[in-house]
Design a protein around this motif. Sequence first.
Motif, PDB file in Angstrom:
ATOM      1  N   ALA A 222       0.830  -1.206   0.000  1.00 51.31           N
ATOM      2  CA  ALA A 222       0.000   0.000   0.000  1.00 51.31           C
ATOM      3  C   ALA A 222       0.862   1.252   0.000  1.00 51.31           C
ATOM      4  N   ASP A 223       2.178   1.082  -0.090  1.00 52.66           N
ATOM      5  CA  ASP A 223       3.097   2.190   0.171  1.00 52.66           C
ATOM      6  C   ASP A 223       3.875   2.651  -1.057  1.00 52.66           C
ATOM      7  N   TYR A 224       3.288   2.487  -2.231  1.00 54.86           N
ATOM      8  CA  TYR A 224       3.950   2.995  -3.435  1.00 54.86           C
ATOM      9  C   TYR A 224       3.677   4.495  -3.565  1.00 54.86           C
TER      10      TYR A 224
ATOM     11  N   ILE B 144      -1.101  -0.943   8.588  1.00 53.00           N
ATOM     12  CA  ILE B 144      -2.261  -0.234   8.048  1.00 53.00           C
ATOM     13  C   ILE B 144      -2.410  -0.508   6.549  1.00 53.00           C
ATOM     14  N   GLU B 145      -3.615  -0.803   6.128  1.00 50.57           N
ATOM     15  CA  GLU B 145      -4.017  -1.045   4.739  1.00 50.57           C
ATOM     16  C   GLU B 145      -3.544  -2.383   4.194  1.00 50.57           C
ATOM     17  N   ALA B 146      -3.038  -3.251   5.054  1.00 52.42           N
ATOM     18  CA  ALA B 146      -2.613  -4.576   4.585  1.00 52.42           C
ATOM     19  C   ALA B 146      -3.795  -5.344   4.011  1.00 52.42           C
TER      20      ALA B 146
ATOM     21  N   ASN C 130      17.036  -9.702 -17.096  1.00 58.93           N
ATOM     22  CA  ASN C 130      17.259 -10.872 -17.938  1.00 58.93           C
ATOM     23  C   ASN C 130      16.738 -12.145 -17.265  1.00 58.93           C
ATOM     24  N   ARG C 131      16.631 -12.094 -15.950  1.00 62.20           N
ATOM     25  CA  ARG C 131      16.214 -13.296 -15.213  1.00 62.20           C
ATOM     26  C   ARG C 131      14.917 -13.114 -14.437  1.00 62.20           C
ATOM     27  N   PHE C 132      14.508 -11.866 -14.202  1.00 58.20           N
ATOM     28  CA  PHE C 132      13.332 -11.618 -13.367  1.00 58.20           C
ATOM     29  C   PHE C 132      12.366 -10.661 -14.062  1.00 58.20           C
ATOM     30  N   GLU C 133      11.103 -11.005 -14.027  1.00 62.78           N
ATOM     31  CA  GLU C 133      10.039 -10.140 -14.529  1.00 62.78           C
ATOM     32  C   GLU C 133       9.285  -9.608 -13.304  1.00 62.78           C
ATOM     33  N   VAL C 134       9.247  -8.287 -13.154  1.00 62.57           N
ATOM     34  CA  VAL C 134       8.809  -7.683 -11.896  1.00 62.57           C
ATOM     35  C   VAL C 134       7.472  -6.969 -12.057  1.00 62.57           C
ATOM     36  N   SER C 135       6.546  -7.287 -11.153  1.00 60.56           N
ATOM     37  CA  SER C 135       5.237  -6.631 -11.105  1.00 60.56           C
ATOM     38  C   SER C 135       5.045  -5.997  -9.736  1.00 60.56           C
ATOM     39  N   ALA C 136       4.355  -4.864  -9.702  1.00 63.19           N
ATOM     40  CA  ALA C 136       3.992  -4.209  -8.447  1.00 63.19           C
ATOM     41  C   ALA C 136       2.476  -4.127  -8.376  1.00 63.19           C
ATOM     42  N   TYR C 137       1.911  -4.596  -7.272  1.00 65.96           N
ATOM     43  CA  TYR C 137       0.463  -4.543  -7.047  1.00 65.96           C
ATOM     44  C   TYR C 137       0.198  -3.538  -5.933  1.00 65.96           C
ATOM     45  N   SER C 138      -0.489  -2.474  -6.281  1.00 69.64           N
ATOM     46  CA  SER C 138      -0.726  -1.391  -5.328  1.00 69.64           C
ATOM     47  C   SER C 138      -2.075  -1.550  -4.656  1.00 69.64           C
ATOM     48  N   ILE C 139      -2.055  -1.571  -3.318  1.00 66.25           N
ATOM     49  CA  ILE C 139      -3.298  -1.632  -2.544  1.00 66.25           C
ATOM     50  C   ILE C 139      -3.488  -0.337  -1.750  1.00 66.25           C
TER      51      ILE C 139
END
Length: 649
Positions: free
Chosen positions: A284-286, A364-366, A305-314
């Motif tokens: 929740a802290d982006y 908070i907001e978890a 090259n080895r990792f594909e990164v996603s961010a999920y914002s709550i």
Amino acid sequence: MLAKLIKQITGRWRRADAAFLEHVPALVASGQSPRAERLLRRYLLRKPADANALNYLGLICHQRGEFAEAVQLILRAVDIAPEIGFFHANLGEAYRASGALKRAEHHARESVRLVSAAAEFAYNLGNILFQRHAYPEALRWAERAIAQKPDWVEALVLAAKLDFELGNLSSALRRYEQGLALRPDDPEMVLALARGRTWACDWRHDLAALERVLRGWANEPLALKYSGLDPFVAYQFALPQTLRRAVTDAHVARLQSGLGGSRPYFDFKSRPPGRRLRIGYVSADYHSHPTMHLMGGLFRAHDRNRFEVSAYSIGADDGSAYRRQVMAEVEHFCDIRNETATDSAKRIFADGIDILVDLKGFTIEARLEIFALQPAPLRVTWLGYPGTTGSGLSDYAIVDDIVAPIEHARHFGEQLVRMPHSYQINDNTQPIAELVPTREALGLPADAFVFACFNHVYKIDEAIFSCWMRILAGVPGSVLWLYESNPVARAKLESDAAARGIDPARLDFGGTLPKAAHLARLSRADVFLDTLLVNAHTGASDALWAGVPLISCPQEGFPSRVGASLLRAAGLPQLICADLAAYEALAVRLAHRPEELRALRAHLSEGHATLPLFDTARFVRNLERAYDIMWQRHLAGQAPQSFSVLEPS
């Protein structure tokens, strides 16, 4: 004759139906919910459009945690009888429990529009608005509920929480005291007042009595057990680790039971081999938040090259540079704040995430329900919460051997991944404002020795404050520079200083500044004094990044050992103290030995590029090694197991 007979039979059916529906609440109240549910389902086969029956069945589903079905049933009741305020109120609560707060608010507003005199409806709307962070309006609805039911403790507690969020600490404490007077044996009220007082630096709570109350709480049914005690709050008091773990386990069990049978099934066997490992970070802290201040360099340092990164914002979008930075540096940014946990879990599964990382824990907001649904093969908790999330929410916790030594493993529900230096990442590009204000401009004496602690005041307990006052007594003319959380706490600290023979004028206070400006002003301090039970976390890294030595005294819990972890990674283990006597002696010694202090400051200022604490790329490589080990175990069909990350020699 036939028509008359049909009319008589129909009349009897209607009277029987009415009697049956009137009997349902009594069945539920007597613990016969399963029987009531069976009867209602049979009844609805015959009369599928009976709004009352739909509502009752929906409430039973809600009671056992089947929130999705509860929503469907009560929504049908609302569609049939939209003029009934009670149906809207129940639907709002079902939506709230399922995480659909926007829809919950809509129906809660309908309920108070239709029945303006119902205190319960006003309370429900206030509670939903509280969860949506609309604090001023939420307080107005809570106060309306109190006006209609002055002795309603739950409404008093809600109003107290809202007062607290709005900075009305004195009002919040009065409401908690009123609630405790109404329920003197209620553990939730005892704890709420004790915690509220920590924000006022009022240390009147009896720790032994508090522990007895909490242990008594253990005998309550699951729905009530430790329900008013957030797991992180348990670390704010000197409670046994076993009790802290029991609190966490109760919250996890309640969360798991609340999901009921609504869990979707995720089949991970069809994942295509050979692709990059997909990491999803949930937070929740982006935005401009201490967690983002620490991990700002993480996303750009990942090996793409080895990792594909996603961010999920709550959490909310504050429009800050921090938010824009995350969105630019991850490959996929998903705002899932307004989704239900089930919808978010389905999205994460569809995205093919391999390792899902929780950056919130019990804060908070978890949204730990998402992790309970297990939408990825592996789940990891890290950074945002200094403690265990219990059993069943995450497979691994990323720690180090100071915050979680081997003998503390029994207090964790996860398998432990120990990083080589510290569990905490830091951003080595974090700017410090070029304009450094003078001490005079900061309200500090130009020539005094300045001890500082910019922790929130709830972290200050009586033992550490008394120690600080002894330090000031041992260093004539020195001052203590604190963060001004609220005026009530400031007045209390000044009063307590005077009671310990220290002129209150030797306490200086600073407010909130933008991060770069805060780091610049922080450099004007000589030594940062850590708190005891809950250390400085981001604040400690800030001090070290600004070139200010930190003195810390680790205790038993994870939050009390963070300072020591950071000092080890900063190459300053000599500033870790075994007890408060050593802490006090070290602080006084550094004030009297300027050459020793200069050497410590030089070590920090010259070590920005080399110290492990500030080597972002090095930390990320170690984190990626951890992910690789987890994943290889998973591919081999092995259960999660604790391990230490070793750096190549």
